[in-house]
Design a protein around this motif. Structure first.
Motif, mmCIF file in Angstrom:
data_model
loop_
_atom_site.group_PDB
_atom_site.id
_atom_site.type_symbol
_atom_site.label_atom_id
_atom_site.label_comp_id
_atom_site.label_asym_id
_atom_site.label_seq_id
_atom_site.Cartn_x
_atom_site.Cartn_y
_atom_site.Cartn_z
ATOM 1 N N ALA A 18 18.644 40.603 -7.946
ATOM 2 C CA ALA A 18 17.998 39.360 -8.373
ATOM 3 C C ALA A 18 16.518 39.423 -8.016
ATOM 4 O O ALA A 18 16.161 39.669 -6.851
ATOM 5 C CB ALA A 18 18.649 38.160 -7.708
ATOM 6 N N ASP A 19 15.668 39.223 -9.006
ATOM 7 C CA ASP A 19 14.219 39.160 -8.792
ATOM 8 C C ASP A 19 13.783 37.726 -9.057
ATOM 9 O O ASP A 19 13.907 37.228 -10.185
ATOM 10 C CB ASP A 19 13.485 40.113 -9.729
ATOM 11 C CG ASP A 19 13.879 41.567 -9.491
ATOM 12 O OD1 ASP A 19 13.949 41.964 -8.316
ATOM 13 O OD2 ASP A 19 14.122 42.280 -10.477
ATOM 14 N N SER A 35 10.344 32.171 -12.076
ATOM 15 C CA SER A 35 11.036 33.141 -12.925
ATOM 16 C C SER A 35 12.148 33.797 -12.111
ATOM 17 O O SER A 35 11.993 34.041 -10.907
ATOM 18 C CB SER A 35 10.073 34.202 -13.464
ATOM 19 O OG SER A 35 9.530 34.967 -12.404
ATOM 20 N N ALA A 36 13.255 34.046 -12.766
ATOM 21 C CA ALA A 36 14.395 34.676 -12.108
ATOM 22 C C ALA A 36 15.056 35.645 -13.069
ATOM 23 O O ALA A 36 15.219 35.351 -14.257
ATOM 24 C CB ALA A 36 15.403 33.630 -11.641
ATOM 25 N N ASN A 37 15.405 36.792 -12.545
ATOM 26 C CA ASN A 37 16.072 37.820 -13.328
ATOM 27 C C ASN A 37 17.260 38.321 -12.515
ATOM 28 O O ASN A 37 17.084 38.924 -11.448
ATOM 29 C CB ASN A 37 15.088 38.962 -13.620
ATOM 30 C CG ASN A 37 15.615 39.934 -14.645
ATOM 31 O OD1 ASN A 37 16.784 40.290 -14.624
ATOM 32 N ND2 ASN A 37 14.751 40.386 -15.529
ATOM 33 N N ARG A 39 20.976 40.450 -12.370
ATOM 34 C CA ARG A 39 21.721 41.519 -13.025
ATOM 35 C C ARG A 39 23.117 41.660 -12.407
ATOM 36 O O ARG A 39 23.285 41.630 -11.196
ATOM 37 C CB ARG A 39 20.973 42.857 -12.894
ATOM 38 C CG ARG A 39 19.685 42.916 -13.727
ATOM 39 C CD ARG A 39 19.998 42.991 -15.213
ATOM 40 N NE ARG A 39 18.801 43.124 -16.043
ATOM 41 C CZ ARG A 39 18.142 42.124 -16.573
ATOM 42 N NH1 ARG A 39 18.557 40.880 -16.353
ATOM 43 N NH2 ARG A 39 17.085 42.315 -17.334
ATOM 44 N N ALA A 51 23.479 39.923 -17.483
ATOM 45 C CA ALA A 51 22.084 39.580 -17.192
ATOM 46 C C ALA A 51 21.815 38.102 -17.430
ATOM 47 O O ALA A 51 22.383 37.495 -18.343
ATOM 48 C CB ALA A 51 21.142 40.411 -18.062
ATOM 49 N N GLU A 53 18.227 35.670 -17.478
ATOM 50 C CA GLU A 53 16.781 35.527 -17.316
ATOM 51 C C GLU A 53 16.423 34.056 -17.439
ATOM 52 O O GLU A 53 16.852 33.377 -18.372
ATOM 53 C CB GLU A 53 16.039 36.351 -18.354
ATOM 54 C CG GLU A 53 16.294 37.850 -18.226
ATOM 55 C CD GLU A 53 15.527 38.662 -19.258
ATOM 56 O OE1 GLU A 53 14.782 38.036 -20.054
ATOM 57 O OE2 GLU A 53 15.683 39.887 -19.272
ATOM 58 N N ARG A 55 13.142 31.094 -16.836
ATOM 59 C CA ARG A 55 11.744 30.810 -16.560
ATOM 60 C C ARG A 55 11.528 29.304 -16.643
ATOM 61 O O ARG A 55 12.078 28.637 -17.521
ATOM 62 C CB ARG A 55 10.815 31.520 -17.547
ATOM 63 C CG ARG A 55 9.328 31.279 -17.251
ATOM 64 C CD ARG A 55 8.425 32.045 -18.192
ATOM 65 N NE ARG A 55 7.018 31.704 -17.980
ATOM 66 C CZ ARG A 55 6.216 32.332 -17.136
ATOM 67 N NH1 ARG A 55 6.691 33.351 -16.421
ATOM 68 N NH2 ARG A 55 4.953 31.971 -16.993
ATOM 69 N N ASP A 78 18.302 32.630 -20.684
ATOM 70 C CA ASP A 78 18.999 33.531 -21.608
ATOM 71 C C ASP A 78 20.091 34.265 -20.837
ATOM 72 O O ASP A 78 19.807 34.932 -19.850
ATOM 73 C CB ASP A 78 17.993 34.529 -22.197
ATOM 74 C CG ASP A 78 18.563 35.300 -23.372
ATOM 75 O OD1 ASP A 78 19.798 35.399 -23.474
ATOM 76 O OD2 ASP A 78 17.777 35.815 -24.186
#
Length: 221
Positions: A18-19, A35-37, A39, A51, A53, A55, A78
């Motif tokens: 997680a970023d 923002s978060a990403n 996986r 995934a 994503e 923002r 998303d």
């Protein structure tokens, strides 16, 4: 890299990565960017997600005492590679979804959700909601105005354990008082080619169908 267990209630939730970035500096202004990403999310109840994503672009307005007077954000999310191990939910869930919405909060006790657009395949939910009375000792009330396009109902046949066919487009509006339980709700819509595997009922539902329901309950019941 080993998965990380998130400290969340309910079934255990693991992610590979997680970023997350949050940008806000009151000395430079009121702009907020998140923002978060994420996986490879896995839950013990059988929910899997390749995934996600997210923002959020918005603002935070501070009071003179550095409390939060109001906050707002435009959200864009998303989800992809979604799957569930429960066969009854697999078809209904779909494998991807997108979400956009505007969220506004004010310290006097009001939360607004507007410009909601949630989509998964041909299913679409749009509209908004407003919650008032969130301040201390207030009486919360919820107002809702939404529209739902179902897409082919066959997607939900396994979940409903009924051979559903056709599609519906509906709108829903109403109010709900949390403290008293009073509510009023109106549902309008149209259906096309509806069927449930019951010949007698399907003969009545097969053509264009207009739906209309109104219900209400007062504070005294």
């Amino acid at each position: 890299m080993l998965p990380v267990v998130l400290p969340l209630p309910g079934p255990a939730t693991l992610i590979d990565r997680a970023d997350i970035e949050i940008s806000f500096d009151a000395a430079q202004g009121d702009a907020l960017v998140v923002s978060a990403n994420v996986r490879n999310l896995q839950r013990d109840d059988g929910i899997l997600l390749d995934a996600m994503e997210l923002r959020a672009d918005g603002t935070i307005v501070l009071t003179e005492g550095n409390g939060i007077a109001s906050a707002s954000a435009e959200i864009d999310a998303d989800l992809s590679g979604l799957s569930v191990t429960d066969p009854n939910l697999f078809e209904a869930a779909g494998d991807s979804a997108t979400l956009t919405a505007q969220v506004d909060w004010a310290s006097e006790g009001r939360l607004d959700l507007s410009d909601l657009d949630l989509r998964s395949d041909q299913v679409q939910l749009t509209g908004g909601a407003q919650v008032t009375g969130l301040a201390e000792e207030a009486a919360p009330e919820v107002a809702l105005d939404a529209n739902l396009t179902s897409g082919p109902l066959a997607r939900f046949a396994t979940l409903a354990a009924t051979p559903l066919t056709g599609s519906v487009v509906t709108s829903l509006s109403g109010n709900y008082a949390v403290q008293t339980g009073a509510f009023n709700v109106t549902v309008d819509g149209t259906g096309q080619g509806l069927g449930s595997g019951q010949p007698e009922a399907d003969a009545l539902l097969a053509g264009p169908l207009t739906l209309g329901v109104t219900a209400a309950r007062g504070a005294e019941g």
